[in-house]
Scaffold this motif. Structure first.
Motif, PDB file in Angstrom:
ATOM      1  N   GLN A 218      89.962  53.513  62.622  1.00  0.00           N
ATOM      2  CA  GLN A 218      88.946  52.445  62.682  1.00  0.00           C
ATOM      3  C   GLN A 218      89.371  51.263  61.804  1.00  0.00           C
ATOM      4  OE1 GLN A 218      86.696  52.597  64.976  1.00  0.00           O
ATOM      5  NE2 GLN A 218      87.346  54.675  65.436  1.00  0.00           N
ATOM      6  N   LYS A 219      89.931  51.559  60.651  1.00  0.00           N
ATOM      7  CA  LYS A 219      90.352  50.477  59.746  1.00  0.00           C
ATOM      8  C   LYS A 219      91.512  49.690  60.346  1.00  0.00           C
ATOM      9  CE  LYS A 219      88.415  51.889  55.383  1.00  0.00           C
ATOM     10  NZ  LYS A 219      88.612  52.435  54.053  1.00  0.00           N
ATOM     11  N   ARG A 220      92.393  50.396  61.072  1.00  0.00           N
ATOM     12  CA  ARG A 220      93.499  49.697  61.728  1.00  0.00           C
ATOM     13  C   ARG A 220      92.969  48.755  62.819  1.00  0.00           C
ATOM     14  NH1 ARG A 220      96.520  53.926  61.956  1.00  0.00           N
ATOM     15  NH2 ARG A 220      95.872  54.534  64.029  1.00  0.00           N
ATOM     16  N   LYS A 221      91.981  49.224  63.569  1.00  0.00           N
ATOM     17  CA  LYS A 221      91.384  48.362  64.601  1.00  0.00           C
ATOM     18  C   LYS A 221      90.777  47.109  63.962  1.00  0.00           C
ATOM     19  CE  LYS A 221      90.173  52.306  67.450  1.00  0.00           C
ATOM     20  NZ  LYS A 221      90.383  52.228  68.895  1.00  0.00           N
ATOM     21  N   LEU A 222      90.087  47.332  62.845  1.00  0.00           N
ATOM     22  CA  LEU A 222      89.494  46.202  62.116  1.00  0.00           C
ATOM     23  C   LEU A 222      90.562  45.171  61.757  1.00  0.00           C
ATOM     24  CD1 LEU A 222      87.173  47.672  59.325  1.00  0.00           C
ATOM     25  CD2 LEU A 222      86.550  46.238  61.238  1.00  0.00           C
ATOM     26  N   ALA A 223      91.640  45.655  61.160  1.00  0.00           N
ATOM     27  CA  ALA A 223      92.700  44.752  60.687  1.00  0.00           C
ATOM     28  C   ALA A 223      93.331  44.010  61.868  1.00  0.00           C
ATOM     29  CB  ALA A 223      93.754  45.555  59.922  1.00  0.00           C
ATOM     30  N   GLN A 224      93.570  44.721  62.982  1.00  0.00           N
ATOM     31  CA  GLN A 224      94.178  44.070  64.156  1.00  0.00           C
ATOM     32  C   GLN A 224      93.282  42.985  64.717  1.00  0.00           C
ATOM     33  OE1 GLN A 224      96.548  48.107  65.563  1.00  0.00           O
ATOM     34  NE2 GLN A 224      94.876  47.375  66.836  1.00  0.00           N
ATOM     35  N   ALA A 225      91.984  43.274  64.765  1.00  0.00           N
ATOM     36  CA  ALA A 225      91.043  42.284  65.321  1.00  0.00           C
ATOM     37  C   ALA A 225      90.964  41.059  64.409  1.00  0.00           C
ATOM     38  CB  ALA A 225      89.673  42.917  65.500  1.00  0.00           C
ATOM     39  N   LEU A 226      91.000  41.292  63.093  1.00  0.00           N
ATOM     40  CA  LEU A 226      90.966  40.162  62.148  1.00  0.00           C
ATOM     41  C   LEU A 226      92.242  39.317  62.281  1.00  0.00           C
ATOM     42  CD1 LEU A 226      89.527  42.092  59.078  1.00  0.00           C
ATOM     43  CD2 LEU A 226      88.366  40.230  60.295  1.00  0.00           C
ATOM     44  N   ASP A 227      93.385  39.985  62.462  1.00  0.00           N
ATOM     45  CA  ASP A 227      94.644  39.245  62.642  1.00  0.00           C
ATOM     46  C   ASP A 227      94.586  38.391  63.913  1.00  0.00           C
ATOM     47  OD1 ASP A 227      95.686  40.304  60.337  1.00  0.00           O
ATOM     48  OD2 ASP A 227      96.818  41.896  61.348  1.00  0.00           O
ATOM     49  N   GLN A 228      93.989  38.952  64.957  1.00  0.00           N
ATOM     50  CA  GLN A 228      93.861  38.209  66.210  1.00  0.00           C
ATOM     51  C   GLN A 228      92.985  36.967  65.996  1.00  0.00           C
ATOM     52  OE1 GLN A 228      95.528  39.263  68.924  1.00  0.00           O
ATOM     53  NE2 GLN A 228      94.912  37.401  70.017  1.00  0.00           N
ATOM     54  N   LEU A 229      91.900  37.134  65.252  1.00  0.00           N
ATOM     55  CA  LEU A 229      91.019  35.989  64.985  1.00  0.00           C
ATOM     56  C   LEU A 229      91.753  34.914  64.189  1.00  0.00           C
ATOM     57  CD1 LEU A 229      87.613  37.717  64.135  1.00  0.00           C
ATOM     58  CD2 LEU A 229      88.118  36.284  66.124  1.00  0.00           C
ATOM     59  N   GLU A 230      92.592  35.348  63.256  1.00  0.00           N
ATOM     60  CA  GLU A 230      93.367  34.374  62.474  1.00  0.00           C
ATOM     61  C   GLU A 230      94.264  33.566  63.418  1.00  0.00           C
ATOM     62  OE1 GLU A 230      93.213  33.396  59.434  1.00  0.00           O
ATOM     63  OE2 GLU A 230      95.123  32.353  59.132  1.00  0.00           O
ATOM     64  N   LYS A 231      94.878  34.253  64.389  1.00  0.00           N
ATOM     65  CA  LYS A 231      95.762  33.565  65.342  1.00  0.00           C
ATOM     66  C   LYS A 231      94.977  32.610  66.220  1.00  0.00           C
ATOM     67  CE  LYS A 231      99.012  37.251  66.212  1.00  0.00           C
ATOM     68  NZ  LYS A 231      99.055  38.400  67.096  1.00  0.00           N
ATOM     69  N   GLU A 232      93.745  32.973  66.530  1.00  0.00           N
ATOM     70  CA  GLU A 232      92.936  32.188  67.472  1.00  0.00           C
ATOM     71  C   GLU A 232      91.901  31.339  66.749  1.00  0.00           C
ATOM     72  OE1 GLU A 232      91.162  34.781  70.345  1.00  0.00           O
ATOM     73  OE2 GLU A 232      93.060  35.756  70.818  1.00  0.00           O
ATOM     74  N   ALA A 233      92.112  31.073  65.461  1.00  0.00           N
ATOM     75  CA  ALA A 233      91.062  30.409  64.662  1.00  0.00           C
ATOM     76  C   ALA A 233      90.613  29.089  65.280  1.00  0.00           C
ATOM     77  CB  ALA A 233      91.552  30.209  63.234  1.00  0.00           C
ATOM     78  N   LYS A 234      91.487  28.429  66.031  1.00  0.00           N
ATOM     79  CA  LYS A 234      91.082  27.134  66.602  1.00  0.00           C
ATOM     80  C   LYS A 234      89.952  27.316  67.625  1.00  0.00           C
ATOM     81  CE  LYS A 234      94.701  26.780  70.182  1.00  0.00           C
ATOM     82  NZ  LYS A 234      94.566  28.194  70.471  1.00  0.00           N
ATOM     83  N   ASP A 235      89.857  28.492  68.221  1.00  0.00           N
ATOM     84  CA  ASP A 235      88.779  28.744  69.187  1.00  0.00           C
ATOM     85  C   ASP A 235      87.409  28.843  68.525  1.00  0.00           C
ATOM     86  OD1 ASP A 235      90.475  28.674  71.295  1.00  0.00           O
ATOM     87  OD2 ASP A 235      90.669  30.852  71.507  1.00  0.00           O
ATOM     88  N   LEU A 236      87.406  28.939  67.185  1.00  0.00           N
ATOM     89  CA  LEU A 236      86.122  29.011  66.471  1.00  0.00           C
ATOM     90  C   LEU A 236      85.539  27.622  66.218  1.00  0.00           C
ATOM     91  CD1 LEU A 236      87.176  31.790  63.957  1.00  0.00           C
ATOM     92  CD2 LEU A 236      85.291  31.983  65.587  1.00  0.00           C
ATOM     93  N   ALA A 237      86.329  26.583  66.533  1.00  0.00           N
ATOM     94  CA  ALA A 237      85.834  25.218  66.291  1.00  0.00           C
ATOM     95  C   ALA A 237      84.877  24.804  67.414  1.00  0.00           C
ATOM     96  CB  ALA A 237      87.025  24.265  66.237  1.00  0.00           C
ATOM     97  N   GLY A 238      84.183  23.689  67.186  1.00  0.00           N
ATOM     98  CA  GLY A 238      83.337  23.144  68.251  1.00  0.00           C
ATOM     99  C   GLY A 238      81.886  23.528  68.099  1.00  0.00           C
ATOM    100  N   GLY A 239      81.082  23.171  69.125  1.00  0.00           N
ATOM    101  CA  GLY A 239      79.628  23.407  69.070  1.00  0.00           C
ATOM    102  C   GLY A 239      79.305  24.887  68.921  1.00  0.00           C
TER     103      GLY A 239
END
Ligand code: GSH
Length: 202
Positions: A131-152
């Protein structure tokens, strides 16, 4: 509307953030409920046979669950900008982000139940590590896609923020910010919103 809730539930937090952002919180009566994987809360299980919070009882008696469904329902009940974009790439990005945020929460909750609830002699390290590995992988993915968090504002941002807030609340020693500067910067700004401040878990 009546919301069966627990004050520390990050899924409930998603619902309340959306409600506050769009002025619906005044229409929601909050009913505290104890929710546990072992079940046994008859009131909650009558509202949601899965025995989980959040569950939202509508004025016509129907009950909605889980948090993505409740959030989309509430989003249909205001005239402001929608947090669930109607169509196109914006919609799929928002729903994908929501899936990552909710998925982080699912893994975090499974990890927490394993340590906080399961008797010590029945614990399984491989499960926890997985479970902790899944957490870390998902967080790494969010870091890569951080630009998708911008906007409205979208439900994707709300879900990700609730997931990160939950990690701060229950997994402080994990230090999820380390090595993820873009995600950390986004979260630090997002968490200044009034709706985030009003829903910090006690
Ligand atoms: N997918 C659900 C998850 C809800 C959930 O797991 N809530 C937790 C509290 S944070 C719960 O009720 N746990 C009791 C259980 O696992 O049976 C949602 O998005 O609402």
């Amino acid at each position: 509307m009546k919301l069966m809730y627990s004050p520390t539930s990050p899924y409930v937090r998603k619902v309340m953030i959306l409600a506050i952002e769009r002025g619906l919180d005044r229409k929601i009566e909050k009913l505290p409920q104890a929710a546990s994987p072992m079940g046994g809360n008859k009131v909650l299980e009558k509202a949601n046979p899965l025995g989980k919070v959040p569950a939202l009882e509508l004025d016509n008696g129907m009950t909605l669950f889980d948090s993505p469904v409740i959030c989309e329902y509430l989003d249909s009940k205001h005239r402001g900008d929608k947090l669930f974009p109607a169509s196109g790439a914006r919609r799929w990005k928002a729903l994908r982000l929501q899936a990552i945020g909710d998925g982080i929460l699912d893994a975090a909750l499974l990890a927490r139940y394993e340590t906080a609830m399961r008797p010590e002699n029945l614990r399984w390290t491989d499960w926890l590590d997985g479970q902790k590995r899944k957490l870390a992988q998902a967080l790494d993915q969010l870091e890569k896609e951080a630009k998708d968090l911008a906007g409205g504002l979208t439900i994707g941002q709300v879900a990700v923020a609730c997931a990160l807030g939950y990690l701060d609340f229950r997994f402080g020693d994990m230090n999820w910010r380390k090595g993820r500067p873009k995600l950390a910067a986004w979260y630090d700004k997002f968490s200044r919103r009034k709706s985030m401040q009003a829903t910090i878990p006690a």
